[in-house]
Design an enzyme around this catalytic site. Structure first.
Site, PDB file in Angstrom:
ATOM      1  CG  HIS A 138      -1.955  -1.022   1.232  1.00 20.85           C
ATOM      2  ND1 HIS A 138      -3.018  -0.980   2.099  1.00 20.85           N
ATOM      3  CD2 HIS A 138      -2.135  -2.125   0.469  1.00 20.85           C
ATOM      4  CE1 HIS A 138      -3.810  -2.012   1.880  1.00 20.85           C
ATOM      5  NE2 HIS A 138      -3.284  -2.735   0.898  1.00 20.85           N
ATOM      6  CD  GLU A 190      -2.034   4.064   3.204  1.00 19.92           C
ATOM      7  OE1 GLU A 190      -1.714   3.443   2.168  1.00 19.92           O
ATOM      8  OE2 GLU A 190      -3.190   4.071   3.647  1.00 19.92           O
ATOM      9  CB  CYS A 195      -6.520  -0.529   5.287  1.00 20.22           C
ATOM     10  SG  CYS A 195      -4.817  -1.144   5.212  1.00 20.22           S
ATOM     11  CB  CYS A 231      -1.954   1.448   6.351  1.00 20.83           C
ATOM     12  SG  CYS A 231      -1.606   0.694   4.744  1.00 20.83           S
TER      13      CYS A 231
END
Length: 146
Positions: free
Chosen positions: A55, A57, A85, A88
């Site tokens: 992701h 992040e 999410c 993360c």
């Protein structure tokens, strides 16, 4: 004004999300700033890297830690186009990120659904910065899939 600064850096995160869209990734972009300097930028690369953890992040956290030579990001701000999410949020907790600014909310998988206790107690959160622009990129991506 702080909001102007936040909008500027979120604009940089949006450019990362646009790069993700060009690469057929879910268009989420992230930028990490320390002392007025961009120290990391990333976009989702789960397809490209065949890695569900890639992701924006997560990639930005790794890059920022390497840039700083430190695992804690206490004096940093993460700008991300979509609410992080739970995965993360956990990584952001462990990094002790000082501040998170996000654009669009994520009603299904966003960390806010579970509460801010997923973040480090000292982490500050600001939401809704350039949310419409962030949402538009996501809508464009998902409309291509239909």
């Amino acid at each position: 004004m702080i909001w102007d600064e936040d909008a500027y850096y979120m604009g940089l995160a949006l450019r990362q999300a646009e790069q993700g869209l060009e690469d057929d990734e879910i268009p989420v972009g992230a930028v990490i700033v320390a002392n007025g300097q961009v120290i990391a930028k990333a976009y989702n690369q789960t397809e490209k890297l065949t890695d569900v953890t890639a992701h924006a992040e997560m990639l930005a956290i790794t890059s920022a830690a390497q840039t700083l030579g430190a695992k804690y990001l206490k004096d940093c701000t993460l700008y991300v186009t979509l609410e992080p999410c739970v995965m993360c949020a956990g990584a952001l907790y462990w990094s002790q990120i000082g501040r998170i600014v996000y654009g669009a909310s994520e009603d299904k998988r966003g960390f806010e659904k579970h509460g801010r206790t997923l973040l480090h107690p000292k982490t500050k959160v600001l939401s809704g910065i350039l949310a419409n622009e962030s949402e538009q990129l996501l809508k464009e991506f998902f409309s291509r899939l239909r």
